[in-house]
Write a protein that holds these residues in place. Structure first.
Motif, mmCIF file in Angstrom:
data_model
loop_
_atom_site.group_PDB
_atom_site.id
_atom_site.type_symbol
_atom_site.label_atom_id
_atom_site.label_comp_id
_atom_site.label_asym_id
_atom_site.label_seq_id
_atom_site.Cartn_x
_atom_site.Cartn_y
_atom_site.Cartn_z
ATOM 1 N N PHE A 130 89.544 25.819 -40.631
ATOM 2 C CA PHE A 130 89.786 27.069 -40.413
ATOM 3 C C PHE A 130 91.120 27.909 -40.608
ATOM 4 N N ILE A 146 90.066 31.776 -44.564
ATOM 5 C CA ILE A 146 88.762 31.795 -44.327
ATOM 6 C C ILE A 146 88.739 33.280 -44.029
ATOM 7 N N PRO A 160 86.822 36.664 -42.632
ATOM 8 C CA PRO A 160 86.290 36.769 -41.451
ATOM 9 C C PRO A 160 84.782 36.993 -41.348
ATOM 10 N N LYS A 206 83.815 33.232 -41.390
ATOM 11 C CA LYS A 206 84.020 32.675 -39.990
ATOM 12 C C LYS A 206 82.785 33.372 -39.019
ATOM 13 N N PHE A 262 79.773 31.343 -39.540
ATOM 14 C CA PHE A 262 79.852 30.062 -39.148
ATOM 15 C C PHE A 262 79.590 29.897 -37.624
ATOM 16 N N ASP A 263 80.207 31.018 -37.008
ATOM 17 C CA ASP A 263 80.000 30.926 -35.629
ATOM 18 C C ASP A 263 78.545 31.081 -34.938
ATOM 19 N N SER A 303 80.794 23.065 -41.014
ATOM 20 C CA SER A 303 82.123 23.632 -41.550
ATOM 21 C C SER A 303 81.725 24.839 -42.753
ATOM 22 N N PRO A 304 82.329 25.913 -42.921
ATOM 23 C CA PRO A 304 82.186 26.826 -44.062
ATOM 24 C C PRO A 304 81.964 25.717 -45.248
ATOM 25 N N CYS A 355 87.300 23.215 -48.737
ATOM 26 C CA CYS A 355 86.140 22.692 -47.544
ATOM 27 C C CYS A 355 85.264 21.569 -48.171
#
Length: 473
Positions: A261, A265, A267, A270, A273-274, A394-395, A420
């Motif tokens: 991260f 990365i 936004p 991210k 992913f979140d 992960s991404p 990644c």
């Protein structure tokens, strides 16, 4: 249309006698005629051969009657093989089936069509093809990812039911993420490499690319197993990857590596992913912060080892044994020089030169030997992590699919796009990309974003189980 359906749904209809395998081939031919002029995912088609196999399909077999597109660096007997390179285009027909093709046929599947790729699988855009660039079905101004971009694009455009790709540093997972499909890189040695045109032999692995996680498990069942023709092939443990796929993630520990991260990365990536991580936590998984401390060296390590192996593997393309040969050479050395200069594209030449340099006298220990030592450290990072967690999430890529030509003048940026995914190949562990969300581009198109799930050696069953939970969330 039948071309829009998955392996699972088509198998149910075939078993019920509602459709025939030939009707599936016909539907795909119509879909290819309608869509592939825009997507450009196929290099060649073989409808007559596919229909002949479809007419004799054994529907009692696990993949009976299902057509599978094949990345054009995997040998299918009697069919042209190009590796998307001028060196082989129009000059080479495969004299044998790769082991994965033999296994597909034994499971009842039908090879249909050869999909585009970055030349000799070297790239992450599918723009390095010497035949033509492939476009992302979600936005034709953008790349589908690579090197298995053609395989991802034909599935996403419903011009294929499923496909095989190969993954040397992310070449299944990254285009799967960019195109919104499922792509799985098996553990090194789980699937035979016999009949795959070698790029980097210690990193290459063939894997399934599909419309669903269930389909990935079915296709993986068909292609795994020990092969005496591949010295790196592992003993078959007869795992049924469909068996526990619906068990969910309750009680599982999922590691989140801080090194994946960085500021690079996007936004939107991210945020996706979140959201996926939150859903997994809500489904009963425990999210555990972890560290993979040697990640920062992964790209540099990969771009020493992979080009070194490519330099050796591609030495066979010399204009003598097979492939296109330069005309009117002055002597043998001139034949080699001209044939390779004319036959290879810029990216392949770049990697051959780099690989030859790091293997040369005086530099072997400084670069190649040191890279192998760092590779061992990277593998140890994963071994240590899997002592604490069941899988790592992960991404897949730091950004959604970029526009064509976005990094054309800066190869390093293209290499960093694999940050990644590369480490999993260096460590030999399995990984999967599963669609996790989307973002809107500046032009208003909807771009898919995948979640990467990495597992320990031979941990495909676990990552498929997690991927199914993501798919269901």
């Amino acid at each position: 249309m039948l071309s829009n359906e998955s392996i699972t749904s088509l198998r149910a209809k075939l078993s019920a006698g509602e459709i025939t395998p030939v009707e599936i081939i016909d539907a795909l031919e119509a879909s290819i005629a309608e869509h592939d002029s825009t997507v450009a995912g196929y290099i060649s088609h073989d409808f007559d051969a596919a229909r002949a196999e479809a007419e004799q399909a054994d529907l009692s077999l696990p993949l009976g009657g299902i057509p599978i597109a094949i990345k054009d660096n995997i040998n299918v007997k009697g069919q042209a093989l190009t590796c998307a390179s001028k060196f082989l285009d129009g000059a080479f027909d495969s004299p044998y089936d790769a082991t994965v093709i033999t296994k597909l046929r034994e499971a009842g599947a039908i090879p249909l069509g050869r999909t585009n790729l970055d030349e000799f699988a070297m790239g992450s855009t599918c723009s390095n093809s010497a035949i033509k660039p492939t476009n992302n079905p979600h936005d034709p101004t953008r790349v589908p990812g690579g090197s298995s971009g053609g395989s991802a694009a034909v599935i996403a455009s419903n011009t294929a039911i499923a496909a095989l790709g190969s993954d040397t540093g992310g070449s299944i997972r990254q285009p799967a993420s960019h195109c919104g499909i499922v792509g799985l890189k098996p553990s090194y040695g789980r699937v035979s490499r016999y009949g795959l045109v070698a790029f980097a032999s210690s990193l290459d692995q063939i894997g399934p690319m599909t419309k669903s996680v269930d389909d990935a498990a079915l296709l993986l069942n068909a292609i795994t197993g020990y092969d005496p023709a591949d010295s790196t092939s592992l003993d078959d443990d007869n795992t049924d990857f469909t068996a526990n796929i619906d068990q969910g993630v309750a009680g599982m520990k999922l590691g989140i590596p801080k090194e994946y991260f960085s500021e690079s990365i996007d936004p939107a990536v991210k945020a996706v992913f979140d959201d996926a991580a939150s859903k997994l936590k809500a489904a009963g998984a425990e999210l555990v912060p972890i560290s993979l401390p040697h990640t920062e060296y992964a790209v540099a390590t990969y771009y020493i080892i992979a080009p070194a192996e490519a330099s050796s593997n591609l030495s066979r393309f010399d204009g003598i044994r097979y492939g296109n040969r330069a005309e009117n050479p002055e002597n043998l050395i001139d034949l080699y020089r001209k044939s390779r200069a004319q036959g290879f594209g810029a990216e392949v030449k770049r990697r051959i030169i780099l690989g030859t340099y790091v293997l040369s006298s005086g530099y072997y220990d400084a670069y190649y030997t040191k890279a192998q030592k760092v590779r061992t450290l990277i593998r140890k990072d994963f071994t240590d992590a899997f002592n604490e967690v069941d899988a790592i999430i992960s991404p897949v890529a730091p950004t959604p699919a970029p526009k064509h030509g976005e990094n054309a003048d800066d190869p390093l940026q293209e290499y960093l796009a694999d940050i990644c995914t590369i480490a999993a190949n260096l460590a030999g562990i399995p990984g999967i990309s599963v669609p996790a969300g989307t973002t809107q581009s500046d032009s208003g198109s909807t771009l898919p974003i995948g979640l990467q799930i990495l597992g320990p050696d031979l941990g495909e069953a676990a990552i498929l189980r997690i991927a199914k939970a993501v798919e269901n969330s």
